[in-house]
Design a protein around this motif. Structure first.
Motif, PDB file in Angstrom:
ATOM      1  N   UNK A 101       0.817  -1.218   0.000  1.00 45.00           N
ATOM      2  CA  UNK A 101       0.000   0.000   0.000  1.00 45.00           C
ATOM      3  C   UNK A 101       0.848   1.264   0.000  1.00 45.00           C
ATOM      4  N   UNK A 102       2.156   1.132   0.236  1.00 44.88           N
ATOM      5  CA  UNK A 102       3.032   2.310   0.218  1.00 44.88           C
ATOM      6  C   UNK A 102       3.405   2.662  -1.226  1.00 44.88           C
ATOM      7  N   UNK A 103       3.604   3.949  -1.460  1.00 46.60           N
ATOM      8  CA  UNK A 103       4.007   4.418  -2.782  1.00 46.60           C
ATOM      9  C   UNK A 103       5.491   4.784  -2.738  1.00 46.60           C
ATOM     10  N   UNK A 104       6.285   4.160  -3.605  1.00 49.09           N
ATOM     11  CA  UNK A 104       7.743   4.377  -3.575  1.00 49.09           C
ATOM     12  C   UNK A 104       8.286   4.479  -5.002  1.00 49.09           C
ATOM     13  N   UNK A 105       9.562   4.862  -5.103  1.00 52.91           N
ATOM     14  CA  UNK A 105      10.284   4.682  -6.368  1.00 52.91           C
ATOM     15  C   UNK A 105      11.674   4.163  -6.049  1.00 52.91           C
ATOM     16  N   UNK A 106      12.246   3.395  -6.984  1.00 55.59           N
ATOM     17  CA  UNK A 106      13.578   2.820  -6.778  1.00 55.59           C
ATOM     18  C   UNK A 106      14.597   3.589  -7.627  1.00 55.59           C
ATOM     19  N   UNK A 107      15.868   3.386  -7.303  1.00 53.82           N
ATOM     20  CA  UNK A 107      16.909   4.099  -8.027  1.00 53.82           C
ATOM     21  C   UNK A 107      17.902   3.088  -8.583  1.00 53.82           C
ATOM     22  N   UNK A 108      18.525   3.397  -9.738  1.00 51.36           N
ATOM     23  CA  UNK A 108      19.566   2.475 -10.212  1.00 51.36           C
ATOM     24  C   UNK A 108      20.955   3.058  -9.973  1.00 51.36           C
ATOM     25  N   UNK A 109      21.023   4.108  -9.160  1.00 50.60           N
ATOM     26  CA  UNK A 109      22.327   4.699  -8.861  1.00 50.60           C
ATOM     27  C   UNK A 109      23.062   3.902  -7.795  1.00 50.60           C
ATOM     28  N   UNK A 110      24.380   4.095  -7.742  1.00 43.78           N
ATOM     29  CA  UNK A 110      25.166   3.419  -6.709  1.00 43.78           C
ATOM     30  C   UNK A 110      25.490   4.433  -5.619  1.00 43.78           C
ATOM     31  N   UNK A 111      25.494   3.961  -4.389  1.00 43.15           N
ATOM     32  CA  UNK A 111      25.758   4.866  -3.274  1.00 43.15           C
ATOM     33  C   UNK A 111      27.258   5.082  -3.123  1.00 43.15           C
ATOM     34  N   UNK A 112      27.616   6.252  -2.618  1.00 44.92           N
ATOM     35  CA  UNK A 112      29.042   6.539  -2.412  1.00 44.92           C
ATOM     36  C   UNK A 112      29.639   5.638  -1.331  1.00 44.92           C
ATOM     37  N   UNK A 113      28.796   5.015  -0.512  1.00 44.24           N
ATOM     38  CA  UNK A 113      29.309   4.128   0.532  1.00 44.24           C
ATOM     39  C   UNK A 113      29.739   2.773  -0.033  1.00 44.24           C
ATOM     40  N   UNK A 114      29.462   2.576  -1.335  1.00 48.00           N
ATOM     41  CA  UNK A 114      29.915   1.373  -2.058  1.00 48.00           C
ATOM     42  C   UNK A 114      29.188   0.081  -1.683  1.00 48.00           C
ATOM     43  N   UNK A 115      28.191   0.136  -0.809  1.00 46.68           N
ATOM     44  CA  UNK A 115      27.446  -1.091  -0.515  1.00 46.68           C
ATOM     45  C   UNK A 115      26.638  -1.470  -1.753  1.00 46.68           C
ATOM     46  N   UNK A 116      26.616  -2.768  -2.046  1.00 49.97           N
ATOM     47  CA  UNK A 116      25.971  -3.214  -3.286  1.00 49.97           C
ATOM     48  C   UNK A 116      24.446  -3.130  -3.218  1.00 49.97           C
ATOM     49  N   UNK A 117      23.893  -3.056  -2.021  1.00 51.93           N
ATOM     50  CA  UNK A 117      22.435  -3.073  -1.876  1.00 51.93           C
ATOM     51  C   UNK A 117      21.797  -1.921  -2.642  1.00 51.93           C
ATOM     52  N   UNK A 118      20.809  -2.227  -3.509  1.00 48.33           N
ATOM     53  CA  UNK A 118      20.184  -1.166  -4.297  1.00 48.33           C
ATOM     54  C   UNK A 118      19.481  -0.124  -3.426  1.00 48.33           C
ATOM     55  N   UNK A 119      19.142   0.994  -4.081  1.00 49.56           N
ATOM     56  CA  UNK A 119      18.632   2.133  -3.311  1.00 49.56           C
ATOM     57  C   UNK A 119      17.147   2.397  -3.539  1.00 49.56           C
ATOM     58  N   UNK A 120      16.513   2.818  -2.457  1.00 49.63           N
ATOM     59  CA  UNK A 120      15.146   3.321  -2.529  1.00 49.63           C
ATOM     60  C   UNK A 120      15.292   4.801  -2.881  1.00 49.63           C
ATOM     61  N   UNK A 121      14.681   5.223  -3.985  1.00 45.82           N
ATOM     62  CA  UNK A 121      14.833   6.624  -4.385  1.00 45.82           C
ATOM     63  C   UNK A 121      13.940   7.514  -3.531  1.00 45.82           C
ATOM     64  N   UNK A 122      12.696   7.115  -3.396  1.00 45.91           N
ATOM     65  CA  UNK A 122      11.821   7.923  -2.551  1.00 45.91           C
ATOM     66  C   UNK A 122      10.711   7.079  -1.950  1.00 45.91           C
ATOM     67  N   UNK A 123      10.296   7.493  -0.780  1.00 43.50           N
ATOM     68  CA  UNK A 123       9.139   6.897  -0.130  1.00 43.50           C
ATOM     69  C   UNK A 123       8.120   8.017  -0.120  1.00 43.50           C
ATOM     70  N   UNK A 124       7.143   7.911  -1.000  1.00 46.59           N
ATOM     71  CA  UNK A 124       6.207   9.017  -1.200  1.00 46.59           C
ATOM     72  C   UNK A 124       5.213   9.112  -0.056  1.00 46.59           C
ATOM     73  N   UNK A 125       4.825   7.962   0.435  1.00 47.24           N
ATOM     74  CA  UNK A 125       3.836   8.005   1.496  1.00 47.24           C
ATOM     75  C   UNK A 125       3.647   6.631   2.063  1.00 47.24           C
ATOM     76  N   UNK A 126       3.269   6.588   3.329  1.00 52.04           N
ATOM     77  CA  UNK A 126       2.980   5.311   3.938  1.00 52.04           C
ATOM     78  C   UNK A 126       1.575   4.926   3.538  1.00 52.04           C
ATOM     79  N   UNK A 127       1.258   3.703   3.831  1.00 47.83           N
ATOM     80  CA  UNK A 127      -0.037   3.192   3.446  1.00 47.83           C
ATOM     81  C   UNK A 127      -1.137   4.180   3.843  1.00 47.83           C
ATOM     82  N   UNK A 128      -2.010   4.425   2.941  1.00 48.89           N
ATOM     83  CA  UNK A 128      -3.158   5.328   3.065  1.00 48.89           C
ATOM     84  C   UNK A 128      -2.882   6.738   3.598  1.00 48.89           C
ATOM     85  N   UNK A 129      -1.611   7.224   3.502  1.00 47.95           N
ATOM     86  CA  UNK A 129      -1.497   8.672   3.691  1.00 47.95           C
ATOM     87  C   UNK A 129      -1.126   9.348   2.366  1.00 47.95           C
TER      88      UNK A 129
END
Ligand SMILES: [Zn+2]
Length: 451
Positions: free
Chosen positions: A328-356
């Motif tokens: 129910x949450x609205x998000x977007x993902x990113x294909x950029x790499x973090x400067x911290x070099x961790x391989x885990x992909x990034x959440x670009x934005x969390x627009x809102x929690x469920x039903x807000x």
């Protein structure tokens, strides 16, 4: 390093693990190893986990048996196979509950999880212990990035939506204090005198970090800044969980507590999904959940970077697999790499929690924060709540008081119409805006589902 932390880390925690048969520290080490894999190595690890889960699912979960024909695709490309399964809504979990349980699940290994369901019916589902252990290990991995370790003293400002009896609460508190080095402060009923009292408690306990809901942390921060009160000893971080963290709230909390705010993204029915690193990016816990973002109407995956509904597949839950579960949450993902070099992909934005997150007439997502920003420039609006009843109707509740100016009410209404389209806005002046039973005060609530 304090003696008690060392004791908990090296004696009490391992003892508790042995007694309960947990392997949280082992999972933590696994997660710490996989975050430094190459992205293809990480993808391979995920593919293997997903393949195992999907094969188990078509063989042992009645609801998914009709997808047995996908076996060759699952073997070859589990990610592509997963996209052939339907998005699972909360409604489907309720109606198909029994058929979602694996025929191999042993009752004694099943842990029931319930969500509150602020507007709709509560949802419940089963997890196995491994799932819970991985959630906890993932939190420790995130905290480790900030120099915070198992056994470090912590104060939790928390209002549990789950009803505990007084007796259970006291036992839990004692256990938390002795075995986990955690002290609990209830986040409901926070008024000035209480906050002052709790700050004394924090000072006497000397935590390494605080943990809580943004709305409660903000109340503390506001009090501290108005009263020019500081913590007696510095802390490493304040951890926000379970609620949206808006930039101005983050600044406020950082200023008052004089430390960074760490944001984590999790859901009661979705586990711990992302953790902020010291470079300021939210890394997805892709070894615990397979994460997709889909279009609100078609349920087809959206392009990386575009907003949509997050759907998750818990990679460790074999007792009641929920494939492509819609949070129910609205998000977007990113294909950029973090400067911290961790391989885990990034959440670009969390627009809102469920039903807000609201839906405007033209289909655009409107973040609940929009209304807060609008109210901020209207001096006589002290408290409000907006409730979107349907795509065409919204209720604007405003706290009634002597100085309330009609000009501000009209401007609020106009601002809403401008953003949401020509919908029906019903203004209600109310003597009080109710908090939820958990103590959370919510400014925006969408009452219809996105299913
Ligand atoms: Zn990072």
């Amino acid at each position: 390093m304090r003696l008690k932390s060392v004791f908990i880390r090296n004696v009490a925690f391992p003892m508790m693990e042995t007694m309960k048969g947990n392997q949280i520290r082992r999972h933590l080490r696994e997660l710490q190893a996989s975050e430094s894999l190459s992205s293809s190595g990480l993808q391979q690890l995920q593919d293997n986990m997903l393949r195992t889960l999907l094969l188990h699912t078509i063989d042992h979960v009645p609801f998914y048996k009709e997808y047995a024909h996908l076996r060759p695709l699952i073997e070859k490309d589990p990610g592509a196979a997963l996209r052939r399964f339907p998005v699972l809504t909360k409604e489907m979990v309720r109606t198909e509950f029994d058929r979602l349980i694996s025929d191999q699940a042993k009752r004694e290994h099943m842990i029931l999880n319930r969500t509150g369901g602020s507007t709709g019916q509560p949802t419940q589902f089963y997890m196995d212990r491994l799932t819970v252990e991985y959630y906890e290990a993932a939190r420790w991995r995130g905290l480790n990035w900030w120099g915070i370790h198992i056994g470090d003293p912590c104060v939790m400002i928390w209002g549990s939506p789950i009803e505990l009896t007084r007796q259970q609460l006291q036992t839990q508190r004692l256990k938390d204090r002795l075995l986990k080095n955690q002290v609990f402060i209830p986040s409901f009923d926070l008024h000035k005198e209480k906050i002052a009292e709790y700050l004394d408690l924090i000072d006497s306990y000397h935590p390494v970090y605080l943990f809580g809901w943004a709305s409660a942390l903000v109340l503390f921060a506001e009090f501290m800044l108005t009263e020019s009160r500081k913590l007696r000893r510095p802390i490493k971080a304040v951890l926000n969980t379970a609620e949206m963290l808006y930039p101005h709230d983050r600044l406020l909390i950082e200023k008052a507590f004089e430390c960074p705010v760490i944001n984590e993204y999790g859901a009661r029915d979705g586990g711990l999904l992302a953790y902020e690193c010291p470079s300021g990016n939210m890394h997805l816990n892709v070894e615990t959940a397979w994460i997709e973002v889909v279009d609100i109407d078609t349920k087809e995956p959206v392009a990386t970077g575009e907003k949509g509904l997050i759907v998750i597949t818990d990679l460790h839950n074999f007792v009641m697999p929920r494939l492509r579960y819609q949070l129910g949450d609205v998000v977007s993902l990113s294909d950029e790499t973090c400067t911290c070099k961790r391989a885990l992909p990034l959440l670009k934005s969390l627009e809102g929690r469920e039903n807000d997150t609201f839906i405007a007439l033209d289909g655009a997502y409107v973040n609940g924060q929009f209304f807060t920003n609008l109210a901020r420039i209207l001096p006589t609006i002290r408290q409000f709540q907006v409730v979107q009843k349907s795509r065409n109707e919204l209720v604007l509740r405003i706290l009634q008081h002597d100085q309330l100016d009609q000009v501000d009410i009209d401007a609020f209404r106009e601002g809403i119409l401008e953003r949401m389209g020509k919908i029906n806005v019903i203004v209600e002046l109310v003597p009080e805006i109710a908090r939820q039973s958990s103590g959370k005060y919510r400014t925006s609530i969408r009452e219809f589902s996105l299913n």
